[in-house]
Design a protein around this motif. Structure first.
Motif, PDB file in Angstrom:
ATOM      1  N   ALA A 187       9.460  84.231  73.492  1.00 52.16           N
ATOM      2  CA  ALA A 187       8.771  85.490  73.801  1.00 52.16           C
ATOM      3  C   ALA A 187       7.838  85.886  72.657  1.00 52.16           C
ATOM      4  O   ALA A 187       6.696  86.319  72.890  1.00 52.16           O
ATOM      5  CB  ALA A 187       9.791  86.591  74.067  1.00 52.16           C
ATOM      6  N   LEU A 188       8.294  85.734  71.414  1.00 47.56           N
ATOM      7  CA  LEU A 188       7.455  86.096  70.274  1.00 47.56           C
ATOM      8  C   LEU A 188       6.259  85.161  70.153  1.00 47.56           C
ATOM      9  O   LEU A 188       5.152  85.590  69.801  1.00 47.56           O
ATOM     10  CB  LEU A 188       8.286  86.073  68.986  1.00 47.56           C
ATOM     11  N   ARG A 189       6.455  83.892  70.445  1.00 44.07           N
ATOM     12  CA  ARG A 189       5.349  82.937  70.414  1.00 44.07           C
ATOM     13  C   ARG A 189       4.299  83.303  71.478  1.00 44.07           C
ATOM     14  O   ARG A 189       3.096  83.179  71.246  1.00 44.07           O
ATOM     15  CB  ARG A 189       5.886  81.519  70.638  1.00 44.07           C
ATOM     16  N   LEU A 190       4.773  83.772  72.621  1.00 43.85           N
ATOM     17  CA  LEU A 190       3.855  84.227  73.667  1.00 43.85           C
ATOM     18  C   LEU A 190       3.053  85.427  73.177  1.00 43.85           C
ATOM     19  O   LEU A 190       1.825  85.484  73.366  1.00 43.85           O
ATOM     20  CB  LEU A 190       4.638  84.601  74.920  1.00 43.85           C
ATOM     21  N   LEU A 191       3.716  86.395  72.554  1.00 45.25           N
ATOM     22  CA  LEU A 191       3.003  87.567  72.040  1.00 45.25           C
ATOM     23  C   LEU A 191       1.927  87.145  71.043  1.00 45.25           C
ATOM     24  O   LEU A 191       0.811  87.694  71.051  1.00 45.25           O
ATOM     25  CB  LEU A 191       3.975  88.535  71.367  1.00 45.25           C
ATOM     26  N   ALA A 192       2.254  86.183  70.200  1.00 41.15           N
ATOM     27  CA  ALA A 192       1.276  85.712  69.212  1.00 41.15           C
ATOM     28  C   ALA A 192       0.061  85.098  69.908  1.00 41.15           C
ATOM     29  O   ALA A 192      -1.086  85.349  69.503  1.00 41.15           O
ATOM     30  CB  ALA A 192       1.934  84.695  68.281  1.00 41.15           C
ATOM     31  N   ARG A 193       0.308  84.313  70.950  1.00 42.05           N
ATOM     32  CA  ARG A 193      -0.817  83.703  71.675  1.00 42.05           C
ATOM     33  C   ARG A 193      -1.650  84.762  72.394  1.00 42.05           C
ATOM     34  O   ARG A 193      -2.833  84.545  72.664  1.00 42.05           O
ATOM     35  CB  ARG A 193      -0.301  82.667  72.684  1.00 42.05           C
ATOM     36  N   ARG A 194      -1.036  85.900  72.704  1.00 39.71           N
ATOM     37  CA  ARG A 194      -1.772  86.988  73.368  1.00 39.71           C
ATOM     38  C   ARG A 194      -2.482  87.901  72.364  1.00 39.71           C
ATOM     39  O   ARG A 194      -3.032  88.930  72.726  1.00 39.71           O
ATOM     40  CB  ARG A 194      -0.811  87.817  74.220  1.00 39.71           C
ATOM     41  N   GLY A 195      -2.445  87.519  71.086  1.00 40.74           N
ATOM     42  CA  GLY A 195      -3.197  88.252  70.075  1.00 40.74           C
ATOM     43  C   GLY A 195      -2.439  89.354  69.370  1.00 40.74           C
ATOM     44  O   GLY A 195      -3.035  90.109  68.586  1.00 40.74           O
ATOM     45  N   LEU A 196      -1.147  89.477  69.609  1.00 38.70           N
ATOM     46  CA  LEU A 196      -0.356  90.509  68.933  1.00 38.70           C
ATOM     47  C   LEU A 196       0.071  90.019  67.543  1.00 38.70           C
ATOM     48  O   LEU A 196       0.210  88.811  67.321  1.00 38.70           O
ATOM     49  CB  LEU A 196       0.855  90.868  69.787  1.00 38.70           C
ATOM     50  N   PRO A 199       4.231  87.631  62.940  1.00 32.56           N
ATOM     51  CA  PRO A 199       4.086  86.855  61.699  1.00 32.56           C
ATOM     52  C   PRO A 199       4.142  85.350  61.958  1.00 32.56           C
ATOM     53  O   PRO A 199       4.851  84.885  62.852  1.00 32.56           O
ATOM     54  CB  PRO A 199       5.277  87.314  60.859  1.00 32.56           C
ATOM     55  N   ALA A 200       3.401  84.608  61.166  1.00 35.77           N
ATOM     56  CA  ALA A 200       3.350  83.151  61.329  1.00 35.77           C
ATOM     57  C   ALA A 200       4.722  82.515  61.185  1.00 35.77           C
ATOM     58  O   ALA A 200       5.028  81.511  61.845  1.00 35.77           O
ATOM     59  CB  ALA A 200       2.379  82.555  60.309  1.00 35.77           C
ATOM     60  N   ASP A 201       5.566  83.104  60.316  1.00 33.21           N
ATOM     61  CA  ASP A 201       6.889  82.506  60.122  1.00 33.21           C
ATOM     62  C   ASP A 201       7.852  82.824  61.263  1.00 33.21           C
ATOM     63  O   ASP A 201       9.025  82.445  61.226  1.00 33.21           O
ATOM     64  CB  ASP A 201       7.494  82.945  58.782  1.00 33.21           C
ATOM     65  N   ARG A 202       7.371  83.522  62.281  1.00 28.19           N
ATOM     66  CA  ARG A 202       8.150  83.724  63.503  1.00 28.19           C
ATOM     67  C   ARG A 202       7.611  82.858  64.644  1.00 28.19           C
ATOM     68  O   ARG A 202       8.261  82.711  65.665  1.00 28.19           O
ATOM     69  CB  ARG A 202       8.124  85.207  63.924  1.00 28.19           C
ATOM     70  N   VAL A 203       6.429  82.308  64.438  1.00 29.87           N
ATOM     71  CA  VAL A 203       5.835  81.430  65.448  1.00 29.87           C
ATOM     72  C   VAL A 203       6.299  79.988  65.246  1.00 29.87           C
ATOM     73  O   VAL A 203       6.538  79.254  66.193  1.00 29.87           O
ATOM     74  CB  VAL A 203       4.291  81.514  65.391  1.00 29.87           C
ATOM     75  N   GLU A 204       6.425  79.599  63.998  1.00 33.45           N
ATOM     76  CA  GLU A 204       6.979  78.282  63.647  1.00 33.45           C
ATOM     77  C   GLU A 204       7.964  78.479  62.508  1.00 33.45           C
ATOM     78  O   GLU A 204       7.632  79.056  61.488  1.00 33.45           O
ATOM     79  CB  GLU A 204       5.866  77.310  63.214  1.00 33.45           C
ATOM     80  N   ARG A 205       9.188  78.019  62.711  1.00 32.99           N
ATOM     81  CA  ARG A 205      10.209  78.163  61.680  1.00 32.99           C
ATOM     82  C   ARG A 205      11.310  77.150  61.923  1.00 32.99           C
ATOM     83  O   ARG A 205      11.218  76.321  62.832  1.00 32.99           O
ATOM     84  CB  ARG A 205      10.785  79.588  61.681  1.00 32.99           C
ATOM     85  N   ASP A 206      12.337  77.197  61.113  1.00 33.75           N
ATOM     86  CA  ASP A 206      13.522  76.360  61.334  1.00 33.75           C
ATOM     87  C   ASP A 206      14.308  76.988  62.476  1.00 33.75           C
ATOM     88  O   ASP A 206      15.000  77.985  62.303  1.00 33.75           O
ATOM     89  CB  ASP A 206      14.362  76.310  60.054  1.00 33.75           C
ATOM     90  N   TRP A 207      14.198  76.409  63.679  1.00 32.81           N
ATOM     91  CA  TRP A 207      14.826  77.002  64.846  1.00 32.81           C
ATOM     92  C   TRP A 207      16.344  76.984  64.782  1.00 32.81           C
ATOM     93  O   TRP A 207      17.005  77.748  65.498  1.00 32.81           O
ATOM     94  CB  TRP A 207      14.367  76.288  66.120  1.00 32.81           C
TER      95      TRP A 207
END
Length: 297
Positions: A187-196, A199-207
């Motif tokens: 969900a957070l990765r989707l928000l990032a792609r929608r321009g919200l 933080p970058a460390d929530r888009v890619e991190r140690d899952w």
């Protein structure tokens, strides 16, 4: 000879609906009563296998209720996992309506899961004590189907997969789940792609690491909630995620209450402190920024 044989193998031109209509007419509207072998219902559902899986170890009648309730929960875990996995995949594909639809299907299953505790609501400490020793070291904590759900929610640690390392296929699935984004991560990765402003460390991190709340994520959700029109699919997604999270909390609370009622604060069978351990789980928010945001709005 060859022509006749080929002709006999011609596809039946009737549709399944035609076959059902003909069967109903032949039966004069009554159910079919004669079958060769097991009924189609048993063959399809495997109910004969399912009903052969209850093996109480004592003569205490309440033990059967305990076993059946546990098995019902396990089946619901599988169903909910399917819905959450579908929702996560839809989010990764930017298909918010499909994600919302999958989550709404999951909440119906979650409601049944929460209500399944009613089957044990009258279990007294005396009844439980009559069969508790038969559990040995068995504990619901060891459920790998439930562990999959927790991993999908973001409650992760490689150590939590360790109890299943002697089951290679199960262990491999759990390890694979640890390496993938959780439902909330998606969900957070989707928000990032929608321009919200995620933080970058929530888009890619140690899952495999457990999710930790971040005030910047709350800021992004605040922007979503600033537009609460019915057509804002991100707002609808946020509320549907919270519907899911609330039901997780309800299930944990019912679990805590059931344990408190049946055994009090005794240590658990699986090595934990029982009530105290479960209370920690209840306090752990699912999708935390969606909860903390409520105070801010």
């Amino acid at each position: 000879m060859g022509t006749a044989s080929a002709s006999s193998r011609k596809a039946d031109p009737r549709t399944p609906a035609d076959v059902r209509a003909e069967r109903a007419a032949r039966n004069e509207g009554r159910p079919t009563l004669a079958f060769d072998g097991v009924t189609p219902y048993v063959a399809y559902t495997g109910v004969d296998v399912l009903l052969d899986l209850q093996h109480p170890r004592t003569r205490e009648p309440a033990e059967l209720s305990f076993i059946v309730t546990t098995q019902v929960m396990e089946l619901l875990f599988v169903l909910i996992r399917q819905h959450w996995t579908a929702a996560r995949a839809a989010l990764e594909e930017d298909d918010v309506p499909a994600a919302i639809a999958a989550l709404r299907r999951s909440t119906a299953a979650q409601d049944v899961l929460v209500q399944s505790w009613d089957l044990l609501a009258t279990l007294t400490p005396v009844e439980f004590n009559r069969f508790r020793d038969a559990l040995g070291e068995s504990s619901g904590f060891q459920s790998y189907t439930y562990r999959h759900l927790e991993f999908l929610l973001g409650n992760r640690s490689p150590a939590l997969a360790r109890p299943h390392r002697r089951m290679p296929e199960v262990y491999a699935e759990l390890r694979r789940a640890l390496g993938e984004p959780s439902l909330y991560d998606a969900a957070l990765r989707l928000l990032a792609r929608r321009g919200l402003p995620i933080p970058a460390d929530r888009v890619e991190r140690d899952w495999s690491a457990p999710y930790e709340p971040d005030e910047r994520v709350e800021d992004a959700w605040a922007e979503v909630y600033a537009d609460d029109r019915p057509g804002n699919e991100l707002f609808l997604l946020a509320e549907t995620l919270l519907d899911t999270a609330e039901r997780v909390t309800r299930w944990r609370e019912r679990h805590l209450a059931a344990v408190r009622r049946s055994m009090g604060a005794k240590p658990g069978t699986g090595g934990s402190q029982g009530l105290a351990w479960l209370a920690q789980s209840v306090r752990r928010d699912v999708f935390p920024e969606l909860w903390t945001l409520r105070t801010r709005l």
